[in-house]
Design a protein around this motif. Structure first.
Motif, short mmCIF file in Angstrom:
data_model
loop_
_atom_site.label_atom_id
_atom_site.label_comp_id
_atom_site.label_asym_id
_atom_site.label_seq_id
_atom_site.Cartn_x
_atom_site.Cartn_y
_atom_site.Cartn_z
N LYS A 1 -49.74 -49.76 56.37
CA LYS A 1 -48.71 -49.17 57.24
C LYS A 1 -47.44 -50.00 57.23
N TYR A 2 -47.58 -51.33 57.32
CA TYR A 2 -46.40 -52.19 57.31
C TYR A 2 -45.62 -52.02 56.01
N LYS B 1 -45.55 -49.56 54.01
CA LYS B 1 -44.98 -48.22 53.86
C LYS B 1 -43.89 -47.94 54.88
N TRP B 2 -44.12 -48.33 56.14
CA TRP B 2 -43.23 -47.91 57.23
C TRP B 2 -42.45 -49.04 57.88
N VAL C 1 -36.49 -44.53 54.96
CA VAL C 1 -37.78 -43.97 55.40
C VAL C 1 -38.39 -44.82 56.51
N GLY C 2 -38.38 -46.14 56.31
CA GLY C 2 -38.95 -47.04 57.31
C GLY C 2 -38.21 -46.99 58.62
N TYR D 1 -39.06 -43.87 60.52
CA TYR D 1 -40.40 -43.98 61.12
C TYR D 1 -40.35 -44.84 62.38
N GLN E 1 -41.05 -43.92 66.37
CA GLN E 1 -41.97 -44.64 67.24
C GLN E 1 -41.28 -45.01 68.55
#
Length: 111
Positions: A29-30, A32-33, A39-40, A43, A47
């Motif tokens: 997850k880290y 990727k996001w 993109v990150g 995301y 959140q």
């Protein structure tokens, strides 16, 4: 991010994650996001917006006031020469931040 970049990130972080008792899915997850890419950041902003929504929807009387400063929409290819730094947008971003702070400073909390 492309899969090769995510895989490289994962391989670099797995040895460190074992010492911190991180699950492989947390590292994934880290990688990727959790990066400050388009993109990150989308995301992470989602959140944060979920958190703000949960605080606002709860019956909490914490008095917490949260504002969202979203300057992403004033960035574009025309505001950068290296695809990272948006120097020509600095004045607009500062003005947007100042307006956001000013509008929240006028808020009053009701009891």
């Amino acid at each position: 991010m492309d899969n090769a970049t995510i895989e490289g990130c994962r391989k670099r972080l797995e040895p460190l994650g074992k010492d911190m008792f991180l699950d492989p899915s947390d590292i994934e997850k880290y990688c990727k996001w959790g990066q400050l890419t388009d993109v990150g950041s989308r995301y992470l902003n989602d959140q944060m917006e979920d958190f703000v929504r949960n605080v606002q929807d709860s019956s909490s009387t914490s008095g917490l006031t949260v504002g969202i400063y979203n300057d992403h929409d004033i960035e574009s290819c025309s505001t950068t020469t290296d695809a990272i730094h948006h120097k020509s947008a600095i004045v607009a971003r500062i003005r947007l931040l100042a307006n956001t702070i000013d509008s929240y400073s006028k808020c009053t909390l009701s009891s």
